[in-house]
Motif scaffolding. Structure first.
Motif, mmCIF file in Angstrom:
data_model
loop_
_atom_site.group_PDB
_atom_site.id
_atom_site.type_symbol
_atom_site.label_atom_id
_atom_site.label_comp_id
_atom_site.label_asym_id
_atom_site.label_seq_id
_atom_site.Cartn_x
_atom_site.Cartn_y
_atom_site.Cartn_z
ATOM 1 N N VAL A 31 -3.397 -12.403 21.600
ATOM 2 C CA VAL A 31 -2.820 -12.435 22.946
ATOM 3 C C VAL A 31 -1.816 -11.286 23.108
ATOM 4 O O VAL A 31 -1.789 -10.619 24.142
ATOM 5 N N GLU A 32 -1.002 -11.043 22.089
ATOM 6 C CA GLU A 32 -0.052 -9.927 22.149
ATOM 7 C C GLU A 32 -0.788 -8.590 22.210
ATOM 8 O O GLU A 32 -0.398 -7.692 22.961
ATOM 9 N N ILE A 33 -1.850 -8.456 21.450
ATOM 10 C CA ILE A 33 -2.641 -7.222 21.471
ATOM 11 C C ILE A 33 -3.277 -7.024 22.842
ATOM 12 O O ILE A 33 -3.343 -5.909 23.362
ATOM 13 N N GLU A 34 -3.729 -8.110 23.467
ATOM 14 C CA GLU A 34 -4.309 -8.004 24.805
ATOM 15 C C GLU A 34 -3.262 -7.515 25.807
ATOM 16 O O GLU A 34 -3.558 -6.683 26.665
ATOM 17 N N ALA A 35 -2.036 -7.994 25.687
ATOM 18 C CA ALA A 35 -0.961 -7.531 26.571
ATOM 19 C C ALA A 35 -0.737 -6.031 26.403
ATOM 20 O O ALA A 35 -0.621 -5.288 27.392
ATOM 21 N N ILE A 36 -0.697 -5.556 25.172
ATOM 22 C CA ILE A 36 -0.542 -4.119 24.887
ATOM 23 C C ILE A 36 -1.723 -3.338 25.444
ATOM 24 O O ILE A 36 -1.564 -2.277 26.046
ATOM 25 N N ARG A 37 -2.926 -3.853 25.249
ATOM 26 C CA ARG A 37 -4.132 -3.162 25.723
ATOM 27 C C ARG A 37 -4.117 -3.004 27.239
ATOM 28 O O ARG A 37 -4.350 -1.904 27.765
ATOM 29 N N LEU A 38 -3.808 -4.078 27.942
ATOM 30 C CA LEU A 38 -3.830 -4.023 29.402
ATOM 31 C C LEU A 38 -2.741 -3.109 29.964
ATOM 32 O O LEU A 38 -2.999 -2.280 30.836
ATOM 33 N N LYS A 39 -1.518 -3.256 29.473
ATOM 34 C CA LYS A 39 -0.395 -2.509 30.042
ATOM 35 C C LYS A 39 -0.328 -1.075 29.524
ATOM 36 O O LYS A 39 -0.250 -0.121 30.301
ATOM 37 N N ASP A 40 -0.342 -0.900 28.212
ATOM 38 C CA ASP A 40 -0.113 0.423 27.632
ATOM 39 C C ASP A 40 -1.384 1.266 27.511
ATOM 40 O O ASP A 40 -1.353 2.462 27.733
ATOM 41 N N PHE A 41 -2.487 0.649 27.143
ATOM 42 C CA PHE A 41 -3.733 1.404 26.963
ATOM 43 C C PHE A 41 -4.438 1.644 28.292
ATOM 44 O O PHE A 41 -4.821 2.768 28.611
ATOM 45 N N LEU A 42 -4.604 0.569 29.089
ATOM 46 C CA LEU A 42 -5.289 0.715 30.378
ATOM 47 C C LEU A 42 -4.355 1.147 31.503
ATOM 48 O O LEU A 42 -4.814 1.603 32.545
ATOM 49 N N GLY A 43 -3.050 0.960 31.307
ATOM 50 C CA GLY A 43 -2.076 1.399 32.302
ATOM 51 C C GLY A 43 -2.028 0.559 33.568
ATOM 52 O O GLY A 43 -1.645 1.059 34.628
ATOM 53 N N LEU A 44 -2.379 -0.709 33.457
ATOM 54 C CA LEU A 44 -2.364 -1.584 34.626
ATOM 55 C C LEU A 44 -0.943 -2.009 34.968
ATOM 56 O O LEU A 44 -0.049 -2.006 34.116
ATOM 57 N N GLU A 45 -0.749 -2.398 36.212
ATOM 58 C CA GLU A 45 0.548 -2.932 36.641
ATOM 59 C C GLU A 45 0.745 -4.315 36.020
ATOM 60 O O GLU A 45 -0.217 -5.050 35.792
ATOM 61 N N GLN A 46 2.001 -4.668 35.803
ATOM 62 C CA GLN A 46 2.319 -5.936 35.149
ATOM 63 C C GLN A 46 1.733 -7.133 35.899
ATOM 64 O O GLN A 46 1.221 -8.066 35.277
ATOM 65 N N LYS A 47 1.767 -7.105 37.210
ATOM 66 C CA LYS A 47 1.231 -8.213 38.008
ATOM 67 C C LYS A 47 -0.263 -8.403 37.730
ATOM 68 O O LYS A 47 -0.732 -9.524 37.540
ATOM 69 N N GLU A 48 -1.013 -7.302 37.701
ATOM 70 C CA GLU A 48 -2.448 -7.396 37.433
ATOM 71 C C GLU A 48 -2.710 -7.866 35.999
ATOM 72 O O GLU A 48 -3.623 -8.656 35.756
ATOM 73 N N CYS A 49 -1.917 -7.382 35.066
ATOM 74 C CA CYS A 49 -2.069 -7.815 33.673
ATOM 75 C C CYS A 49 -1.891 -9.325 33.565
ATOM 76 O O CYS A 49 -2.691 -10.015 32.931
ATOM 77 N N ALA A 50 -0.833 -9.823 34.179
ATOM 78 C CA ALA A 50 -0.550 -11.266 34.137
ATOM 79 C C ALA A 50 -1.684 -12.059 34.782
ATOM 80 O O ALA A 50 -2.109 -13.088 34.244
ATOM 81 N N GLU A 51 -2.193 -11.567 35.904
ATOM 82 C CA GLU A 51 -3.307 -12.256 36.568
ATOM 83 C C GLU A 51 -4.544 -12.280 35.686
ATOM 84 O O GLU A 51 -5.217 -13.308 35.577
ATOM 85 N N ARG A 52 -4.859 -11.154 35.065
ATOM 86 C CA ARG A 52 -6.043 -11.100 34.184
ATOM 87 C C ARG A 52 -5.924 -12.060 33.004
ATOM 88 O O ARG A 52 -6.910 -12.604 32.531
ATOM 89 N N MET A 53 -4.690 -12.224 32.510
ATOM 90 C CA MET A 53 -4.474 -13.108 31.366
ATOM 91 C C MET A 53 -4.218 -14.557 31.778
ATOM 92 O O MET A 53 -4.078 -15.424 30.915
ATOM 93 N N ASN A 54 -4.160 -14.803 33.093
ATOM 94 C CA ASN A 54 -3.935 -16.147 33.618
ATOM 95 C C ASN A 54 -2.586 -16.719 33.172
ATOM 96 O O ASN A 54 -2.487 -17.875 32.757
ATOM 97 N N ILE A 55 -1.554 -15.876 33.238
ATOM 98 C CA ILE A 55 -0.202 -16.285 32.875
ATOM 99 C C ILE A 55 0.772 -15.742 33.918
ATOM 100 O O ILE A 55 0.425 -14.868 34.706
ATOM 101 N N SER A 56 1.992 -16.237 33.897
ATOM 102 C CA SER A 56 3.006 -15.754 34.829
ATOM 103 C C SER A 56 3.484 -14.362 34.411
ATOM 104 O O SER A 56 3.342 -13.964 33.251
ATOM 105 N N GLN A 57 4.077 -13.651 35.357
ATOM 106 C CA GLN A 57 4.616 -12.327 35.033
ATOM 107 C C GLN A 57 5.733 -12.399 33.987
ATOM 108 O O GLN A 57 5.757 -11.564 33.075
#
Length: 93
Positions: A31-57
């Motif tokens: 789960v931590e690696i997925e957070a890094i992948r979405l935000k740092d590797f893919l460069g997505l906004e935090q709101k979109e990352c949280a939505e993709r992971m089905n968690i709060s910001q």
């Protein structure tokens, strides 16, 4: 349940030239690696990352901060990084 859409292909990273038995390690969950992948590797906004992971910001932010701290500790202190499947997620392909 948290969602991830990518499972790491490698489970362990360590500094070269140091025997495994002599090295400390930092443990990151998938789960931590997925957070890094979405935000740092893919460069997505935090709101979109949280939505993709089905968690709060705020939860996403805590995951990201914790993961970055572990990674930076490993790099600065010459520790290994172990990726651990904690089964605390739903895998979406």
């Amino acid at each position: 349940m948290r969602n991830i859409s990518h499972k790491p292909s490698s489970k362990y990273f360590k500094p070269a030239g140091i025997p495994l038995r002599e090295i400390e390690e930092e443990v990151l969950s998938f789960v931590e690696i997925e957070a890094i992948r979405l935000k740092d590797f893919l460069g997505l906004e935090q709101k979109e990352c949280a939505e993709r992971m089905n968690i709060s910001q705020p939860t996403f932010h805590r995951l990201l901060v914790d993961a970055r701290k572990k990674i930076s500790s490993a790099l600065v202190n010459g520790k290994a990084i172990k990726l651990e499947d904690d089964n605390n997620y739903y895998f979406e392909e």
